[in-house]
Design a protein around this motif. Structure first.
Motif, short mmCIF file in Angstrom:
data_model
loop_
_atom_site.label_atom_id
_atom_site.label_comp_id
_atom_site.label_asym_id
_atom_site.label_seq_id
_atom_site.Cartn_x
_atom_site.Cartn_y
_atom_site.Cartn_z
N TYR A 249 22.59 25.06 -5.82
CA TYR A 249 21.91 24.38 -6.93
C TYR A 249 20.53 24.96 -7.16
O TYR A 249 20.11 25.17 -8.31
N ILE A 263 21.20 16.67 -10.53
CA ILE A 263 22.54 17.25 -10.65
C ILE A 263 23.53 16.33 -9.93
O ILE A 263 23.30 15.94 -8.79
N THR A 275 30.98 19.64 -9.51
CA THR A 275 29.73 19.31 -10.19
C THR A 275 30.03 19.05 -11.66
O THR A 275 30.73 19.85 -12.31
#
Length: 315
Positions: A249, A263, A275
């Protein structure tokens, strides 16, 4: 004197930040961009500019705030101003299609997704997806609005022909595989200055709209928080959270010029991480933070103060 300029369209979500800035004595000015003029012949003021424009602005009757913000960011960037969460971040904020393609390009797994415009095309996309359960969501939404779970094509067809069908503001509906988790929760990872701050476990047993802001909990009936969540906290900060996905990330955020973000991911029954959302105007839940002794807006205010100091040295 140089100051922080906060670009936004929702005072309720920004007050928590301005309170922290005042607490630290950081000079700031709000740029409320629901409407306005961008004078391309003029030069922007000196300072640091932070955009927290929201994809859900249209739900607050600020339909063209993102478009105005894009014009302002282009103007600022063309003059070399320090912009936090600039044009690239805004493009990802406003389009989940852009999010998913960028995440996949970075080697980060996302749920299988088809994008469609038109009711017939939405149904055809669901047929093509060929999964027993699936979700529809708006490409440009925010707060999880417009998310619906279906367990059959017949249920989708009924929805598409009913008055309940919600037309996305940009016309694009996503049809996405439903990731079944062993437990009813998702994980939201918060980043400031492009670095991991903390992760939050979010209970999804009451629905998909997962805005962590206190304003949503109190005044937004579409956000499943508040009194109904007293027995079991909706948001809980995870202590000593360590996952390999965090490094991915951080690299992703750096590559896409995103410095402040939340996120979200979900695990399937095999433990695989998917994700599914990047929020570049992230909010924090005060109750969860108070219990953990960690404060996102305070860390953000410190980050902005440090960026102003850097600009002062360079000028």
């Amino acid at each position: 004197m140089s100051k922080l300029y906060i670009i936004h369209e929702n005072t309720e979500w920004t007050t928590h930040l301005t309170n922290r800035l005042e607490e630290l004595g950081v000079p700031y000015e709000e740029m409320f961009l629901d409407r306005g003029i961008v004078d391309l012949t003029s030069e922007p003021p000196e300072g640091v500019f932070y955009s927290r424009m929201s994809a859900s602005s249209h739900t607050r009757e600020h339909r063209y705030a993102p478009e105005l913000t894009e014009a302002v960011l282009s103007w600022l960037e063309s003059h070399g101003r320090r912009v936090i969460n600039g044009s690239r971040a805004l493009r990802l904020e406003l389009s989940k299609v852009n999010q998913y393609t960028a995440l996949e390009a970075a080697g980060i797994k996302t749920p299988k997704t088809l994008a469609a415009i038109g009711k017939d095309e939405i149904f055809t996309a669901a047929v093509k997806l060929d999964t027993p359960s699936f979700i529809t969501k708006h490409n440009r939404a925010g707060k999880g609005l417009g998310v619906r779970l279906f367990h059959s094509l017949a249920a989708l067809e009924e929805y598409l022909e009913s008055p309940d069908f919600e037309e996305p503001v940009d016309g694009i509906t996503l049809v996405q595989e439903y990731i079944k988790s062993p437990e009813s929760y998702i994980t939201r990872c918060e980043f400031i200055g492009g670095k991991f701050v903390y992760a939050v476990r979010v209970d999804t047993s009451e629905g998909f709209e997962l805005c962590p802001a206190d304003a949503c909990q109190i005044g937004d009936l579409f956000c499943p928080a508040g009194e109904a969540a007293e027995q079991k906290p909706k948001f809980q900060i995870i202590e000593d959270f360590q996952e390999e996905i965090i490094e991915k990330y951080e690299k992703f955020l750096k590559a896409n010029s995103i410095e402040v973000a939340g996120i979200e991911f979900i695990r399937n029954e095999k433990g695989e991480i998917f994700t599914y959302d990047i929020n570049t105007n992230t909010n924090y839940n005060s109750e969860a933070e108070a219990k953990a002794g960690k404060y996102g807006m305070l860390e953000a205010a410190k980050f902005f103060a440090a960026e102003l100091e850097k600009q002062a040295v360079l000028s």
